[in-house]
Design a protein around this motif. Sequence first.
Motif, PDB file in Angstrom:
ATOM      1  N   SER A   1       0.251  14.484  -4.800  1.00 18.42           N
ATOM      2  CA  SER A   1       0.533  14.931  -3.843  1.00 18.42           C
ATOM      3  C   SER A   1       0.953  13.385  -3.086  1.00 18.42           C
ATOM      4  CB  SER A   1      -0.192  15.317  -2.956  1.00 18.42           C
ATOM      5  OG  SER A   1      -0.727  16.657  -3.175  1.00 18.42           O
ATOM      6  N   ALA A   2       1.969  13.785  -2.624  1.00 23.81           N
ATOM      7  CA  ALA A   2       3.209  12.017  -2.892  1.00 23.81           C
ATOM      8  C   ALA A   2       2.402  11.336  -1.312  1.00 23.81           C
ATOM      9  CB  ALA A   2       4.262  12.086  -2.930  1.00 23.81           C
ATOM     10  N   TRP A   3       2.306  12.174  -0.649  1.00 22.19           N
ATOM     11  CA  TRP A   3       1.620  11.605   0.889  1.00 22.19           C
ATOM     12  C   TRP A   3       0.211  12.266   1.146  1.00 22.19           C
ATOM     13  CZ3 TRP A   3       3.368   6.908   2.260  1.00 22.19           C
ATOM     14  CH2 TRP A   3       4.697   7.197   2.017  1.00 22.19           C
ATOM     15  N   GLU A   4      -0.218  11.711   1.966  1.00 18.00           N
ATOM     16  CA  GLU A   4      -1.407  12.621   2.834  1.00 18.00           C
ATOM     17  C   GLU A   4      -1.563  13.630   3.699  1.00 18.00           C
ATOM     18  OE1 GLU A   4      -6.195  11.027   3.689  1.00 18.00           O
ATOM     19  OE2 GLU A   4      -4.641   9.670   4.046  1.00 18.00           O
ATOM     20  N   HIS A   5      -0.470  13.825   4.303  1.00 20.81           N
ATOM     21  CA  HIS A   5       0.118  14.394   5.121  1.00 20.81           C
ATOM     22  C   HIS A   5       0.199  16.140   4.373  1.00 20.81           C
ATOM     23  CE1 HIS A   5       4.113  14.244   4.832  1.00 20.81           C
ATOM     24  NE2 HIS A   5       4.208  15.206   4.398  1.00 20.81           N
ATOM     25  N   GLU A   6       0.748  15.794   3.030  1.00 15.96           N
ATOM     26  CA  GLU A   6       1.152  17.337   1.935  1.00 15.96           C
ATOM     27  C   GLU A   6      -0.588  17.926   1.889  1.00 15.96           C
ATOM     28  OE1 GLU A   6       2.711  16.018  -1.093  1.00 15.96           O
ATOM     29  OE2 GLU A   6       4.792  14.686  -0.507  1.00 15.96           O
ATOM     30  N   LYS A   7      -1.946  17.361   1.906  1.00 13.31           N
ATOM     31  CA  LYS A   7      -2.798  17.952   1.864  1.00 13.31           C
ATOM     32  C   LYS A   7      -2.845  19.165   2.477  1.00 13.31           C
ATOM     33  CE  LYS A   7      -3.611  16.797  -2.396  1.00 13.31           C
ATOM     34  NZ  LYS A   7      -4.180  17.764  -3.608  1.00 13.31           N
ATOM     35  N   PHE A   8      -2.647  18.785   3.870  1.00 15.77           N
ATOM     36  CA  PHE A   8      -2.493  19.588   4.916  1.00 15.77           C
ATOM     37  C   PHE A   8      -1.525  20.633   4.795  1.00 15.77           C
ATOM     38  CE2 PHE A   8      -5.045  16.294   6.211  1.00 15.77           C
ATOM     39  CZ  PHE A   8      -6.027  16.320   6.858  1.00 15.77           C
ATOM     40  N   ASN A   9      -0.240  20.443   4.644  1.00 14.03           N
ATOM     41  CA  ASN A   9       0.333  21.667   4.698  1.00 14.03           C
ATOM     42  C   ASN A   9       0.556  22.423   3.436  1.00 14.03           C
ATOM     43  OD1 ASN A   9       3.398  18.809   5.187  1.00 14.03           O
ATOM     44  ND2 ASN A   9       2.115  20.189   6.688  1.00 14.03           N
ATOM     45  N   ILE A  10      -0.155  22.023   2.397  1.00 10.82           N
ATOM     46  CA  ILE A  10      -0.643  22.867   1.338  1.00 10.82           C
ATOM     47  C   ILE A  10      -1.043  23.886   1.572  1.00 10.82           C
ATOM     48  CG2 ILE A  10      -1.794  23.901  -0.806  1.00 10.82           C
ATOM     49  CD1 ILE A  10      -0.464  20.788  -1.483  1.00 10.82           C
ATOM     50  N   LYS A  11      -2.450  23.572   2.387  1.00 13.49           N
ATOM     51  CA  LYS A  11      -3.164  24.782   3.397  1.00 13.49           C
ATOM     52  C   LYS A  11      -2.673  25.375   4.914  1.00 13.49           C
ATOM     53  CE  LYS A  11      -6.861  23.983   0.586  1.00 13.49           C
ATOM     54  NZ  LYS A  11      -6.941  25.556  -0.615  1.00 13.49           N
ATOM     55  N   ARG A  12      -1.247  25.217   4.907  1.00 16.97           N
ATOM     56  CA  ARG A  12      -0.708  25.853   6.335  1.00 16.97           C
ATOM     57  C   ARG A  12      -0.953  24.986   7.846  1.00 16.97           C
ATOM     58  NH1 ARG A  12       2.604  29.402   4.938  1.00 16.97           N
ATOM     59  NH2 ARG A  12       1.938  30.718   2.992  1.00 16.97           N
ATOM     60  N   MET A  13      -1.431  23.725   6.958  1.00 14.85           N
ATOM     61  CA  MET A  13      -1.908  22.720   8.882  1.00 14.85           C
ATOM     62  C   MET A  13      -0.864  22.319   8.946  1.00 14.85           C
ATOM     63  SD  MET A  13      -5.939  22.491   8.130  1.00 14.85           S
ATOM     64  CE  MET A  13      -6.410  21.315   8.831  1.00 14.85           C
TER      65      MET A  13
END
Length: 557
Positions: free
Chosen positions: A363-375
């Motif tokens: 993941s390039a940015w921290e928010h991507e971990k949330f987006n992957i889980k549809r958050m």
Amino acid sequence: MQDEIIDFFRSPALLFYMTLMLTICVVNGSQQVGEVVETEFHAYRLHQYEISGNIYGCKNYRVSYEAVSLGARTLRRTMVTTWRDLLTTDVDDMWALSTGAVLIFIPDNLDELNDIDRKAFIDLEAKLLSAKTDLAVYVAPFNDDAVSILHDVNTRSEKAPTALQHLLQSLSGNTISITSSDQSPELPPSYKPLNIVGRLSSGDRAAPTIAFVAHYDTQSAVPGVSPGADSNGSGIVALLELLAVLSKFYDSPSTRPPYNILFIWTAAGKLNYQGTRHWIDEYQKGFDSADYAKSGLSRKDDRVDLAICIEAIGRKTGGFFMHAGKTPSENSVAAQLLRRLNSISPKKNIELVTKKISLTTVSAWEHEKFNIKRMPAITLSTLPSPSDPARNSILDLPSALDEDELIDNIRLIGEAVLGYILDLPESGPSSDSRVKSEATMLSKDAVDKQRVHHFIRQFASRPRPVGDQRATESITSNLASVAAGYGNVFKSAVTITDAKAFGVTQNRLVAERVKPAVFELVIAAGVFTYLSAFYYIATHSQNTIEGTVAAIRKSIF
């Protein structure tokens, strides 16, 4: 009288004393007069970590080799050089030249580098960041000891004009032997870094949640010397100050906003955001997870409207970027927040940057971990790109932070979020055109300058690599202690699954000046020759001594 003299030379004690004196002279003569024979110093190892089975950085940590100059084509040696010399060297070729170790001296005070040197240093960092080698690679500050070590190494490597001079130089020159203390890079199985979560509760069971997120660890080519003042020291400071500022609105039921707010300091952010992944997993498991309460949530159906990740907002750039996986819809929380940021501070350039999320790479940015889980999540940063070299640089020092800019950005973020959770007009607290002066929810002094300065000194001035267990435990303890003064605090141990951190971020090296092995052979041959000659004289000179004594007596009497 003659008999006494003869008996003196026959005595075994004479042979013993002569041998002892010769040995003492040889030993003393082999030492370096006026020089320090042994020098001890601290060095910092090139990074080592593993993601999805791939190991990056240097795989070795042990040093026990003779020091040689850069470019010496010898096996099992320690190449000693300066960072400037590496600029003109093929680093990939250097890894292949030796099977031992590399010691690189860098400036003792990196703040003194000029703009040209800083650019050159960052280019060298890029080469080291991409390195994959079996060598033990260390970096040490350049000081008087380094000058002496480099002088001896370079002097020995110089070619003499003639073969005889080269032979004499090989016999008499100093050899530097560098060894390291015996440590293991394997971290104990019981070691788990902590997520620290602070919570401000609205008191309403149906209230939604806004989450502020920032990873607290640092990473660079040499993590043991990188304080990560901006990435992500500024994120740590921003969350602490936002917690302190917004907590005042939750002190009284009459001013309490209808939103819960979480402040999440995550572990191992530089290791593919392991702490963020762990928090999201616990959040989605709900009550079935033992760590659910430790995630700062009180109910299974707590809804996170937006996770605002903050990283590197402490540099003066005239604005910052909102990074997102895609362009947010007009009525989404992220879109509303972007409009509020631009409305509150029209002189700043707040720009939306979108980047497609990859499920197969880090993941390039921290928010991507949330987006992957549809958050829903975004990242606020002054960096335009995740590949910006300033993000993982040793030069990310506290001196590079602009405290006034950091304070201004914290106040801007706090003002925008506060306006959203209080459902104020996007144009600001006052939309009346007759109001000419600035009207905001937060006063100019709401973000405390002295408090921010203290937080920078405490949390953004020291290296915090996840592989350094002591540093990680220290910062999590201090974070929990400070955050507890403003809200409820929870701790959650993070299990690292698809990555691995390694220890030995720094080590104690000893440079010892010794004579080469051939010099010891020459000394041994000289001692053997001397003893043989002395033994021959002692056993065959009785007649000579008797004749000499008789001649002396005859001349006297």
